[in-house]
Design an enzyme around this catalytic site. Structure first.
Site, PDB file in Angstrom:
ATOM      1  N   HIS A  57       0.991  -5.913  -1.031  1.00  0.00           N
ATOM      2  CA  HIS A  57      -0.242  -5.348  -0.586  1.00  0.00           C
ATOM      3  C   HIS A  57      -0.935  -5.983   0.790  1.00  0.00           C
ATOM      4  O   HIS A  57      -1.437  -5.391   1.616  1.00  0.00           O
ATOM      5  CB  HIS A  57      -1.277  -5.804  -1.840  1.00  0.00           C
ATOM      6  CG  HIS A  57      -2.560  -5.221  -1.590  1.00  0.00           C
ATOM      7  ND1 HIS A  57      -3.584  -4.935  -2.770  1.00  0.00           N
ATOM      8  CD2 HIS A  57      -3.363  -4.863  -0.454  1.00  0.00           C
ATOM      9  CE1 HIS A  57      -4.811  -4.786  -2.384  1.00  0.00           C
ATOM     10  NE2 HIS A  57      -4.835  -4.321  -0.994  1.00  0.00           N
ATOM     11  N   GLU A 111      -5.249  -3.737   6.687  1.00  0.00           N
ATOM     12  CA  GLU A 111      -4.781  -5.126   6.164  1.00  0.00           C
ATOM     13  C   GLU A 111      -4.934  -6.090   7.537  1.00  0.00           C
ATOM     14  O   GLU A 111      -5.244  -7.136   7.256  1.00  0.00           O
ATOM     15  CB  GLU A 111      -3.377  -5.124   5.460  1.00  0.00           C
ATOM     16  CG  GLU A 111      -3.201  -4.462   4.415  1.00  0.00           C
ATOM     17  CD  GLU A 111      -4.031  -5.170   3.212  1.00  0.00           C
ATOM     18  OE1 GLU A 111      -4.058  -6.185   3.135  1.00  0.00           O
ATOM     19  OE2 GLU A 111      -4.817  -4.445   2.573  1.00  0.00           O
ATOM     20  N   HIS A 115      -7.672  -8.845   7.355  1.00  0.00           N
ATOM     21  CA  HIS A 115      -7.200 -10.047   7.085  1.00  0.00           C
ATOM     22  C   HIS A 115      -6.359 -10.788   8.026  1.00  0.00           C
ATOM     23  O   HIS A 115      -6.685 -11.674   8.635  1.00  0.00           O
ATOM     24  CB  HIS A 115      -6.090 -10.031   5.478  1.00  0.00           C
ATOM     25  CG  HIS A 115      -6.767  -9.295   4.676  1.00  0.00           C
ATOM     26  ND1 HIS A 115      -7.829 -10.088   3.844  1.00  0.00           N
ATOM     27  CD2 HIS A 115      -6.620  -7.973   4.083  1.00  0.00           C
ATOM     28  CE1 HIS A 115      -8.068  -9.311   2.773  1.00  0.00           C
ATOM     29  NE2 HIS A 115      -7.469  -7.993   2.847  1.00  0.00           N
TER      30      HIS A 115
HETATM   31  P1  AMP Z   1      -8.087  -4.999   0.662  1.00  0.00           P
HETATM   32  O1  AMP Z   1      -9.294  -4.469   1.317  1.00  0.00           O
HETATM   33  O2  AMP Z   1      -7.137  -5.843   1.503  1.00  0.00           O
HETATM   34  O3  AMP Z   1      -8.497  -6.497  -0.464  1.00  0.00           O
HETATM   35  O4  AMP Z   1      -7.359  -4.254  -0.072  1.00  0.00           O
HETATM   36  C1  AMP Z   1      -7.965  -3.364  -1.094  1.00  0.00           C
HETATM   37  C2  AMP Z   1      -8.305  -1.932  -0.476  1.00  0.00           C
HETATM   38  O5  AMP Z   1      -6.688  -1.655  -0.181  1.00  0.00           O
HETATM   39  C3  AMP Z   1      -8.492  -0.939  -1.496  1.00  0.00           C
HETATM   40  O6  AMP Z   1      -9.232   0.161  -0.782  1.00  0.00           O
HETATM   41  C4  AMP Z   1      -7.091  -0.361  -2.068  1.00  0.00           C
HETATM   42  O7  AMP Z   1      -7.512   1.072  -2.503  1.00  0.00           O
HETATM   43  C5  AMP Z   1      -6.247  -0.584  -0.841  1.00  0.00           C
HETATM   44  N1  AMP Z   1      -5.012  -0.319  -1.264  1.00  0.00           N
HETATM   45  C6  AMP Z   1      -4.408  -1.458  -2.031  1.00  0.00           C
HETATM   46  N2  AMP Z   1      -3.123  -1.139  -2.161  1.00  0.00           N
HETATM   47  C7  AMP Z   1      -2.775   0.032  -1.584  1.00  0.00           C
HETATM   48  C8  AMP Z   1      -1.849   0.885  -1.238  1.00  0.00           C
HETATM   49  N3  AMP Z   1      -0.514   0.672  -1.766  1.00  0.00           N
HETATM   50  N4  AMP Z   1      -1.801   1.973  -0.417  1.00  0.00           N
HETATM   51  C9  AMP Z   1      -2.987   2.206   0.315  1.00  0.00           C
HETATM   52  N5  AMP Z   1      -4.252   1.449   0.134  1.00  0.00           N
HETATM   53  C10 AMP Z   1      -4.230   0.472  -0.752  1.00  0.00           C
END
Ligand code: AMP
Length: 222
Positions: A57, A111, A115
């Site tokens: 992730h 990402e 991050h």
């Molecule tokens: P983050 O913002 O890095 O905390 O990640 C959360 C976001 O990532 C949310 O919008 C999730 O829907 C998205 N997300 C998590 N896993 C996946 C994935 N495998 N593919 C696409 N989006 C993802």
């Protein structure tokens, strides 16, 4: 008055850049079976259904107090050309599951923007994604669980047995996150491992994410 304004702006900038320092990373892996088995649909990437393995992730800088920096540098935009040599590997181990179907670039850009731009300029885009991939390969979570008899077979397993199996294989206790399927069953969705600031090796977690798993959780098939 103007001097005071400029001074406050500089102070603000100083605080903001101090915030960009961080203490450690979480390498967060997800179980695609759980990501897809919720009310919200998932879409397989253009390359097809991902393998039934834990996938990446993200690699998230964090503070010891449980907070984290995010979206630190809007100037440092994601540029897919910088990771062209990693793209094939990322499609395999860091697949997008968002709808509509995509090639992963949107997920990786999210990402990076949220991050990756907070990695205190120690990791450029290429090294950020490469570090995540290298760490990922060092922690084979599915094998760790299967060696302990924990299979993605829709059965329920104790959270303690999952943590122990990963600790025995990787050497460090993980944090776990769960979500709910359409019928309200709690299922294992994400596994957090802590990584030192250089992004090279696993460490004991200074802090675990908020516990969202009950004692017994489902490990759905995928
Ligand atoms: P983050 O913002 O890095 O905390 O990640 C959360 C976001 O990532 C949310 O919008 C999730 O829907 C998205 N997300 C998590 N896993 C996946 C994935 N495998 N593919 C696409 N989006 C993802």
């Amino acid at each position: 008055m103007k001097a005071l304004f400029v001074l406050s702006l500089s102070l603000l900038a100083l605080v903001a850049s101090a915030k960009d320092n961080f203490d450690f990373f979480y390498l967060v892996q997800q179980w695609p079976g759980s990501y897809c088995d919720t009310k919200r649909a998932c879409c397989y990437p253009v390359t097809g259904k991902p393998d039934p393995i834990f996938t990446i992730h993200g690699l998230w800088p964090n503070y010891n107090d449980g907070t984290y920096p995010s979206n630190c540098d809007q100037q440092n935009e994601f540029d897919g050309r910088e990771i062209e040599d990693l793209q094939r590997t990322m499609e395999e181990y860091w697949p997008t599951l968002a709808c509509p179907t995509g090639n992963g670039l949107k997920f990786w850009a999210h990402e990076w923007d949220k991050h990756g731009t907070c990695t205190e300029s120690t990791l450029d885009q290429h090294s950020y994604f490469l570090s995540a991939l290298n760490l990922y390969k060092k922690a084979n979570l599915l094998t760790a669980l299967q060696d302990a008899g924990i299979e993605p077979d829709d059965r329920f397993y104790s959270v303690d047995s999952i943590k122990l199996a990963i600790k025995e294989s990787v050497g460090f206790t993980p944090g776990l996150e769960c979500n709910k399927d359409g019928s309200g069953n709690q299922q294992l969705s994400e596994v957090y491992l802590c990584v030192d600031k250089s992004g090279q090796k696993f460490i004991n977690c200074p802090n675990f994410p908020r516990i969202s798993c009950r004692k017994q959780v489902q490990f759905p098939s995928f």
